[in-house]
Write an enzyme that holds these catalytic residues in place. Sequence first.
Site, PDB file in Angstrom:
ATOM      1  N   HIS A 200       0.826  -1.226   0.000  1.00  0.00           N
ATOM      2  CA  HIS A 200       0.000   0.000   0.000  1.00  0.00           C
ATOM      3  C   HIS A 200       0.855   1.269   0.000  1.00  0.00           C
ATOM      4  CE1 HIS A 200      -3.636  -2.235   0.477  1.00  0.00           C
ATOM      5  NE2 HIS A 200      -3.311  -2.719   1.664  1.00  0.00           N
TER       6      HIS A 200
ATOM      7  N   ASP B  66      -4.356 -12.778   3.886  1.00  0.00           N
ATOM      8  CA  ASP B  66      -5.665 -12.338   4.378  1.00  0.00           C
ATOM      9  C   ASP B  66      -6.790 -12.750   3.431  1.00  0.00           C
ATOM     10  OD1 ASP B  66      -4.552 -10.563   2.569  1.00  0.00           O
ATOM     11  OD2 ASP B  66      -4.636  -8.816   3.911  1.00  0.00           O
TER      12      ASP B  66
HETATM   13 ZN   LIG Z   1      -4.035  -7.181   2.944  1.00  0.00          ZN
END
Ligand SMILES: [Zn+2]
Length: 310
Positions: free
Chosen positions: A122, A245
């Site tokens: 990110h 995840d």
């Molecule tokens: Zn993630």
Amino acid sequence: MKKVGFVYDYIFLKHEMPAGHPESSQRLVHIVDTLRNSDVWDKLIHLKPRRAGEEDIVAVHTKSYFDMVKEFTGYFDPDTYISGNSFEAAMYAAGAVIEAIDKCKRGEVERAFCAVRPPGHHAEADRAMGFCIFNNVAVGARYAQKLGYRKVFIVDFDVHHGNGTQHMFEEDDTVFYFSTHQYPHYPGTGKDTERGKGKGEGSTYNIPMSNGVGDKDYIYAYRDILPGLIKNFRPDIVLVSAGYDIHVHDPLSGIRVTGEGLKNILRGILLRSTTTYMPYLPYVFALEGGYDLHALGESVLCTLNELMAD
Ligand SMILES: [Zn+2]
């Protein structure tokens, strides 16, 4: 059996989070415990990360952001905390990917897994975001090119879209970015219409996944779509943003991939299930997300087993 490097150091535990933050050092402690208690541990080539150089970081980040992170402590954004030791941990996290690429280039390993934190995908050129400080895989991609790996293919199977990585390379036709991710979801980017810009048009490929989908959709993406993209691009190295995840038990998202599904994803990435198998293509995996400790440990163990398989 493939020669598989495992890059890890306790420095990654020193990136300390406020109590209750999901991206805790326990994630790495649990991964290492799981591996130590398996027969995989003794088969791995254990490597230490190096500290990335400033020049490695500013190949993808701005110098002003780099200088700022060095001095910063506290919440950078509502999700991303930077503690006193975070800068050093982040320098070694990026350096782990660099070290792994170097070892591939020298032929000391064929594939590698970097068990690092903070994660990276990110992080944008000029800001920390979504638990990420420096974009480890992006730093690795530029380093790989410096070593002579001309074309880099990045696969990102984290449940969140790797906005930072996409933005850093969207105008570059020498780095391909492929991502599957829950959509709509954090961070909000990653529509299938985002295909790259300018010279890089066509070298970004997003497959958004609806909340609740599982093995079937993922196997389709990784068995039926990804291998053809890799084959057409003809990369010299593959870097993988490995985010666990996507697991059905993960608390942060709604994707429902099982252990069996993950195995199929990995076989797709490694081109094992197709006639396009390129046995000498180096692969470097870097840990991104994964917040259910048990699922995370088992998923990394599964990854290393697949990486070692011929
Ligand atoms: Zn993630």
